[in-house]
Design a protein around this motif. Sequence first.
Motif, short mmCIF file in Angstrom:
data_model
loop_
_atom_site.label_atom_id
_atom_site.label_comp_id
_atom_site.label_asym_id
_atom_site.label_seq_id
_atom_site.Cartn_x
_atom_site.Cartn_y
_atom_site.Cartn_z
N THR A 32 3.79 28.95 11.23
CA THR A 32 5.02 28.16 11.16
C THR A 32 5.27 27.55 12.52
O THR A 32 4.56 27.83 13.49
CB THR A 32 6.22 29.01 10.69
OG1 THR A 32 7.32 28.14 10.37
CG2 THR A 32 6.65 30.01 11.75
N GLY A 33 6.27 26.70 12.62
CA GLY A 33 6.60 26.08 13.89
C GLY A 33 7.58 24.95 13.69
O GLY A 33 8.10 24.72 12.60
N CYS A 34 7.87 24.22 14.78
CA CYS A 34 8.77 23.09 14.71
C CYS A 34 8.32 22.00 15.67
O CYS A 34 7.55 22.24 16.61
CB CYS A 34 10.21 23.51 15.02
SG CYS A 34 10.49 24.18 16.67
N THR A 35 8.78 20.80 15.40
CA THR A 35 8.44 19.62 16.19
C THR A 35 9.73 18.87 16.51
O THR A 35 10.57 18.69 15.62
CB THR A 35 7.48 18.71 15.40
OG1 THR A 35 6.26 19.43 15.16
CG2 THR A 35 7.19 17.43 16.15
N VAL A 36 9.87 18.44 17.76
CA VAL A 36 11.08 17.77 18.21
C VAL A 36 10.75 16.37 18.69
O VAL A 36 9.81 16.17 19.46
CB VAL A 36 11.75 18.56 19.34
CG1 VAL A 36 12.95 17.80 19.90
CG2 VAL A 36 12.19 19.93 18.85
N LEU A 76 12.00 18.48 13.20
CA LEU A 76 11.26 18.76 11.98
C LEU A 76 10.80 20.20 12.08
O LEU A 76 10.14 20.57 13.06
CB LEU A 76 10.06 17.82 11.84
CG LEU A 76 10.33 16.33 12.01
CD1 LEU A 76 9.03 15.54 11.97
CD2 LEU A 76 11.29 15.81 10.95
N SER A 77 11.12 21.02 11.09
CA SER A 77 10.86 22.45 11.25
C SER A 77 10.35 23.09 9.97
O SER A 77 10.72 22.69 8.86
CB SER A 77 12.14 23.17 11.69
OG SER A 77 11.90 24.55 11.91
N GLY A 78 9.50 24.11 10.15
CA GLY A 78 9.18 25.02 9.07
C GLY A 78 10.30 26.04 8.92
O GLY A 78 11.34 25.95 9.57
N GLY A 79 10.08 27.02 8.04
CA GLY A 79 11.05 28.09 7.90
C GLY A 79 12.11 27.90 6.85
O GLY A 79 13.07 28.67 6.79
N SER A 80 11.97 26.85 6.04
CA SER A 80 12.98 26.54 5.03
C SER A 80 14.36 26.42 5.72
O SER A 80 14.42 26.03 6.88
CB SER A 80 12.97 27.58 3.92
OG SER A 80 13.77 27.18 2.83
N ALA A 114 15.52 18.25 9.63
CA ALA A 114 15.08 18.51 8.26
C ALA A 114 14.02 19.61 8.30
O ALA A 114 13.31 19.76 9.30
CB ALA A 114 14.52 17.26 7.60
N VAL A 115 13.93 20.36 7.21
CA VAL A 115 13.02 21.50 7.18
C VAL A 115 12.10 21.43 5.96
O VAL A 115 12.40 20.76 4.97
CB VAL A 115 13.79 22.85 7.14
CG1 VAL A 115 14.57 23.04 8.44
CG2 VAL A 115 14.72 22.93 5.94
N LEU A 116 10.98 22.15 6.07
CA LEU A 116 10.07 22.31 4.95
C LEU A 116 9.87 23.80 4.67
O LEU A 116 10.18 24.65 5.51
CB LEU A 116 8.72 21.61 5.24
CG LEU A 116 7.94 22.00 6.50
CD1 LEU A 116 7.16 23.29 6.33
CD2 LEU A 116 7.01 20.87 6.90
N PHE A 117 9.37 24.10 3.48
CA PHE A 117 9.18 25.49 3.06
C PHE A 117 7.77 25.95 3.38
O PHE A 117 6.80 25.39 2.90
CB PHE A 117 9.44 25.62 1.56
CG PHE A 117 9.40 27.04 1.05
CD1 PHE A 117 10.55 27.79 0.94
CD2 PHE A 117 8.19 27.63 0.71
CE1 PHE A 117 10.50 29.11 0.47
CE2 PHE A 117 8.12 28.94 0.25
CZ PHE A 117 9.29 29.68 0.13
#
Length: 336
Positions: A32-36, A76-80, A114-117
Amino acid sequence: MERRVLPAPMGGAITDVPGIKVGHFTETRRPTGCTVLLAEEGAVAGVDVRGAAPGTRETDLLDPGNLVERVHAVVLSGGSAYGLAAADGVMRFLEEAGIGVPAGPGIVPIVASAVLFDLNYGDHRIRPDAEAGYRAARAACADPPAEGSVGAGTGATVGKMFGPERAMKGGIGTASASIGGITLGAIAAVNAVGDVIDPSTGRVLAGARDAPDGRRRIGLADAVMRGEVPARLQSGTATTIGAIATDAVLTKAEARKLAQLAHDGLARTIDPIHTMWDGDTIFCLGTGKSGLKGNMMVLGIMAARVMAAAVIRATLAARSVMAEGVPSIPSVVDLN
């Protein structure tokens, strides 16, 4: 066995747009992770949400009828829905840098998200948090960002309609184009229920396979049309999220329209798209750095083409999930 010829995707990166920086945080304990995306001088922004299961923050603010004109970051992030916490860390980073809208005794950084699952793989209790967002913001720079299984694309998968065990690896990708003195770039974290399609040939690049250990991509939409009905999925188990940015001078209404048109790039490369199990969301940022107004017809064509290229690049750059307790999920590179 026939070897598939991979497409040659458009080059460039969203950081080719002056005023845009990108940083990733990639979690090492599970995929998982995130992007800024940072717009430290502020960017006129819009958003368009198409999927039926979105997880978002500060999207109402981007309505053209609302007060604040500019945002300072998009996450933009994972983790729902848990991943929305990453935006708190980005706000802290920006506040420390003195970036934000003056408000009373201080400033308020404007950070949309915004997030994704991606909770299916590894310990779901590990997900991007405020510290992850802070570290991604601190890492942001104007260099071309890494692509594939990093940041928000770390735990992304595609082709999940017949179950995660038959899916393939998604990822994050970016691309850009310049026309008439204006640059437009895109970034996409591709985590769709549907397949990723090469729009030049119509062939499936990554998607549902014929078996958990299979190599053949069945073509989800074709399978459904043949009467192969998938098992019921839990809503919100996917989602493709991304952003476009341009140095053209935009109004908020124009930014929202370009975000809408960028979804055409998703529709050309992901099938099916905008489903009940996806929360597909695209932001648009206009830095205005070129000083040029730009032609909305041209910008709209660019937005769709560049977003489509970002999706393809995300898929080609992805690598298999390799983590303790996580079943192997093959990438395009593994099967071609």
